[in-house]
Structure formats: structure tokens, C-alpha cells
Design an enzyme around this catalytic site. Structure first.
Site, PDB file in Angstrom:
ATOM      1  N   CYS A  65       0.737  -1.100   0.073  1.00  0.00           N
ATOM      2  CA  CYS A  65      -0.063  -0.093  -0.053  1.00  0.00           C
ATOM      3  C   CYS A  65       0.816   1.219  -0.310  1.00  0.00           C
ATOM      4  CB  CYS A  65      -1.126  -0.090   1.280  1.00  0.00           C
ATOM      5  SG  CYS A  65      -2.386   1.185   0.997  1.00  0.00           S
ATOM      6  N   HIS A 110      -3.623  -5.171   0.926  1.00  0.00           N
ATOM      7  CA  HIS A 110      -3.146  -5.584   2.250  1.00  0.00           C
ATOM      8  C   HIS A 110      -3.281  -7.088   2.183  1.00  0.00           C
ATOM      9  CE1 HIS A 110      -2.431  -1.789   4.336  1.00  0.00           C
ATOM     10  NE2 HIS A 110      -3.564  -1.305   3.607  1.00  0.00           N
ATOM     11  N   GLU A 156      -1.874  -8.858   4.357  1.00  0.00           N
ATOM     12  CA  GLU A 156      -1.807  -9.392   5.774  1.00  0.00           C
ATOM     13  C   GLU A 156      -2.976  -9.511   6.243  1.00  0.00           C
ATOM     14  OE1 GLU A 156      -1.516  -4.731   6.213  1.00  0.00           O
ATOM     15  OE2 GLU A 156      -0.966  -6.608   4.452  1.00  0.00           O
TER      16      GLU A 156
END
Length: 525
Positions: free
Chosen positions: A86, A181, A183
Site C-alpha cells: 500500500c 493488504h 496481511e
């Protein structure tokens, strides 16, 4: 000889994203050690850390602002793979000659990324195939700015309808940027993508497991402590319990645990702690019964922060008194975990605000001439729990809901009195017991009861009663930064209310808290 579990390591540079610690936890789950540092780290610090790869986190700033954070130039000349996430992708693009602009079409939430070019980062990783025959990834976006031109030596790997450069890559230098993202769990293949980067592209070996962490910790503890004695404040919470078990395995009876019963614990908790650690595991425990001392110090005090500080101060006084009696002790052990270290570093640099003071962090007197032992300081909470299981601690203890350091001192609103604590303990035990019986305990993130210092009229039989009010609180959350109130079944709440009012003499009314966080906090004080 134990393997060096820190040999392969990933450096994560933090640009301020709410998900940065989650990135680190995901890397650890892969089995590779990583550390989280502020973005303005020096070249010398990076060289000394000697990472196998670097991840640039997301962040709330805009790279279009002249004073926005930038990655150190050395990141791109160190010769190791780099993954920008990002904001991390945006600063990578800008610093290497690309362009970033603000966008009228902001992307927040679910998006589909279409793979345009093969890349080592996402080869054979996909969620679906679109009608054009392209591999598609279901991802989670959270960005306003976007890369509008990639550096000249990069290629476009993937895009969305509104984001032309969702993944970019320089395969030769092993530099990669993803605008989403990986994660978060909403990015379905996110963990596979991170595994590809860490294990394959960075060539890290997965050595970071509960068993190897324990083995490494024991070796290091024995080297640090030698033949000396250690003292530990044992609360019965996860961190101090796992610290105690690690030290016990490393040095045996040279560990003395001080258990302070402050009168602010849950029902029967003191007996349970003493039975488990003293009788079952054979630890050397000093039991300090100090309810009267804590309640005397809290008398007349109703301000939450003042109560926290008093509880912390009295604990330190008592612990100091016991430590002075242990003439052989040379070391103080603490259950500091990695998020505490990160938070303390942020506070030291002025990048964090104190919302609630932690009664057990940095609270011990400077004049105590003891060395500090912190065997958990590299570990996240989920890692501590896994290690606890490996060490033989029961699942129910390791995975029970969070309990504040000041205990019932901040769950009794206003002034803390023994009567209030006794009533609250019994009411809370009923609530938790019913949650277990209804198979709801593990479906909520935290549940507890709060004592309200107000009286309410009730009717019992033919008579009226004028007794106290308690509030039930249950929330659902992923990270405890935000939370939703739990929609528990009405019949369940009714059953809990009836039991509390009928079984706890002194409580006449039960209410249920339906406040989210924000605007409310999870705890009332």
C-alpha cells in the site's frame, strides 16, 4: 547445539498503518523471525540487523506531500528483496522514479485484482479465472492515492478497474509492490503471497516455531542468569505465567515467584494460581495476602486513572518489600512482550498518546539493583500462548478473555470497596459460567461484568428491595482497537440476569451494555 532461529530475519519498516503489527505476526506464522522498526531507521542500523528481506508497511500519510515519510535510500541498495505494501508500494514507486497522485476514486474494501504478467511473487497463486482467461485475486484495498506511473525498470503485474498498478515488480532486483493488504484475512491468498516472498524470494528457512523458541530461550536464559537467583511477579495472567514456566524449565528452584493477592481478582483465582503453579508444577511461590492494604489505599478514590496508579504503586511497594527479603536474588523477570516494546518505543519518540496507563510496564523503582530478564520480549501474544501450550499450561487458562492489570479495581466504577468486589466477583462468575454452558464463551472476544455504584428498586416476593446494579459486557473484535457489542440471545441474557438477581444477594438489577468501540472503550474505566 540449537539452531540459530534468528539467522534468517525480515525487517518491517512501519509507516503508521493500523495493520503493521499484523504484517509482523503473519511473517512469524510463516516460521521466520522479523522485527518492526520505525521508517526513519538509519543505514547503520539496517546493516547491523542484516535482514534477508525488507517489507515496507502501509500508512495513513500521502506520498504526494513533501514531508511525508520515505524509506531510507539504503533499503533499495542493500541487495535484498523488498516488498512494498500500500503506502510502502507508493513510496517505493516515487523514490525509484515513478509517480503517485491523489485519486477521485478511492478504494476501500473488497476488490478483484487481474493478473496481467507472470511474476515470482504470485506465480500459480489465484482465486479464480475471469472470462478473459486472466487469473484473479480477491483482495482488500485501503487507499486514496495511487501509483500513476511505475519506475522505468518495473513491470505491471496486476491491475483493477480503477487502479492500473495493483502489483508492480522488478524481478531482477527482487523489488515488489502491492497496492492491497496481503496481511488481512479478507485478502484470501495473502498468506500465500507473504510465504512466497519470505520463503522463496528471500530464501528464509522456517526455523521460528514454539519448540525452537523455547529451546533458544532456555539456552539464552541460562547464559544470562548463570547460577544466580531470579524473582518474578506472578499474576496468573498469560504473560507472567509463561515467563514463570520458561524460567522454571531453565533454572528450576532458583526462581522465586511472588503472587500478590490484591483482593481485586476473579472468584477463586488466587487459589487456582497457587494450586496450578505451586502444587501441580512445583514452582517456588511466595503468597502475599494484601487485600486490606490495597483497599485501604483505594478508599475514597473514584477517578479511574488515580485508581490505576494507586494499584500499580502498592503492587510495586509490596513486590519491593518481598524482593528485599530474597537476599540471593540478582535478577528481576518481567513478562514484557513485543507489543509492549513497540509501544514503549513509540512513547519515547513522542508518537503515541497514553489513553490508559499500564500498571505493570516500567513501574518498578530505579533503585532496585537487579538485572532485568525479559524472555518474552520478542514475542507477540499469540506466540506466547502457543509457547504456553508447548510448556504444558492448560488451554482454558491461556485463551481466556483479557483481564485488566488493575483487576476489579477498574470494573467497580468509582470508589472500590470490599462489598462491591465480592458482589461483582459472584455476578461475573455466573456470567462466565453461563457463557461456557451455552458454548458462547469462545464466540465472543471478551466478556465481563461491571459493578455500578447506584441502587435500584426491586421486588422479591412480597417485599421491595433497594440494591445494586451490574452491567454485562460482551464484545466481538479482531484486534481490540475497534469492537462491536456481541448480539447475545435474549433468552441467554434473561437466564444470566435471573441467576444473578436470585443468587447474589445485594444485586437487584442487571443491564446489558450495547456500546461499540468507538465511541466507548471496551472496559468502562
Amino acid at each position: 547445539m540449537t539452531k540459530n532461529i534468528h539467522k534468517h530475519r525480515i525487517l518491517i519498516l512501519d509507516f503508521g498503518s493500523q495493520y503493521t503489527q499484523l504484517v509482523a505476526r503473519r511473517v512469524r506464522e510463516i516460521g521466520v523471525y522479523c522485527e518492526l522498526w520505525a521508517w526513519d531507521v538509519t543505514e547503520d542500523q539496517i546493516r547491523e540487523f542484516n535482514p534477508s528481506g525488507i517489507i515496507l508497511s502501509g500508512g495513513p500519510e500521502s506520498t504526494t506531500e513533501h514531508d511525508s515519510p520515505r524509506a531510507p535510500d539504503y533499503v533499495f541498495t542493500a541487495g535484498v528483496p523488498v516488498l512494498g505494501v500500500c503506502y510502502g508500494m507508493q513510496t517505493m514507486a516515487m523514490q525509484l522514479g515513478g509517480k503517485v497522485e491523489g485519486s477521485n476514486q478511492r478504494e476501500f474494501g473488497y476488490a478483484q485484482v487481474e493478473i496481467k504478467t507472470d511474476s515470482a511473487l504470485i506465480r500459480d497463486i489465484k482465486d479464480a479465472i475471469n472470462p478473459a482467461g486472466e487469473a484473479v485475486l480477491d483482495v482488500w484495498m485501503s487507499h486514496g492515492d495511487k501509483v500513476t506511473a511505475i519506475p522505468s525498470d518495473f513491470v505491471t503485474v496486476a491491475s483493477t478497474d480503477t487502479c492500473p498498478f495493483a502489483i508492480m515488480a522488478n524481478e531482477e532486483k527482487r523489488f515488489y509492490g502491492v497496492q492491497f493488504h496481503p496481511e488481512v484475512t479478507h485478502t484470501k491468498q495473502g498468506q500465500r503471497l507473504l510465504e512466497r516472498f519470505v520463503l522463496d524470494i528471500c530464501a528464509c528457512e522456517a526455523l521460528w516455531t514454539p519448540a525452537t523458541i523455547i529451546e533458544d530461550a532456555i539456552v539464552r536464559l541460562r547464559e544470562q542468569i548463570g547460577e544466580d537467583h531470579v524473582i518474578l511477579g506472578l499474576s496468573g495472567g498469560v504473560d507472567s505465567s509463561v515467563t514463570a514456566m520458561l524460567l522454571h524449565r531453565a533454572i528450576g528452584k532458583r526462581l522465586t515467584c511472588v503472587f500478590v493477592d490484591n483482593g481485586l481478582l476473579r472468584l477463586n483465582e488466587a487459589d487456582q494460581v497457587l494450586e496450578m503453579f505451586g502444587d501441580k508444577f512445583g514452582l517456588n511461590i511466595v503468597h502475599v495476602a494484601a487485600e486490606d492494604r490495597f483497599l485501604a489505599a483505594l478508599a475514597g478514590v473514584d477517578e479511574p486513572e488515580a485508581k490505576r496508579k494507586i494499584i500499580g504503586r502498592v503492587f510495586v511497594e509490596l513486590f519491593d518489600e518481598e524482593a528485599c527479603k530474597q537476599e540471593q536474588v540478582k535478577w528481576l523477570a518481567q513478562g514484557t512482550i513485543y507489543p509492549d516494546v513497540i509501544e514503549s518505543a513509540a512513547s519515547a519518540t513522542g508518537k503515541a498518546h497514553v489513553i490508559k496507563s499500564h500498571h505493570n510496564v516500567g513501574g518498578l523503582p530505579k533503585e532496585m539493583k537487579l538485572g532485568l530478564v525479559e524472555p518474552l520480549k520478542e514475542l507477540f501474544k499469540d506466540e506466547v500462548r502457543k509457547i504456553g501450550l508447548e510448556l504444558g499450561l492448560p488451554y482454558d487458562m491461556l485463551y481466556r478473555h483479557p483481564f485488566p492489570g488493575p483487576g476489579l479495581g477498574v470494573r467497580v466504577l468509582g470508589e472500590v470497596k470490599k462489598e462491591y468486589c465480592d458482589l461483582l466477583r459472584r455476578a461475573d462468575a455466573i456470567f462466565i459460567e453461563e457463557l461456557h454452558k451455552a458454548d458462547l464463551y469462545n464466540k465472543v472476544s471478551q466478556a465481563f461484568t461491571v459493578f455500578l455504584p447506584v441502587r435500584s428498586v426491586g421486588v422479591m416476593g412480597d417485599g421491595r428491595k433497594y440494591d445494586w446494579v451490574v452491567s454485562l459486557r460482551a464484545v466481538e473484535t479482531i484486534d481490540f482497537m475497534t469492537a462491536h457489542w456481541a448480539h447475545l440471545p435474549y433468552d441467554f441474557l434473561g437466564r444470566v440476569s435471573n441467576r444473578i438477581i436470585n443468587e447474589v444477594n445485594g444485586i437487584s438489577r442487571v443491564v446489558y451494555d450495547i456500546s461499540g468501540k468507538p465511541p466507548a472503550t471496551i472496559e468502562w474505566e
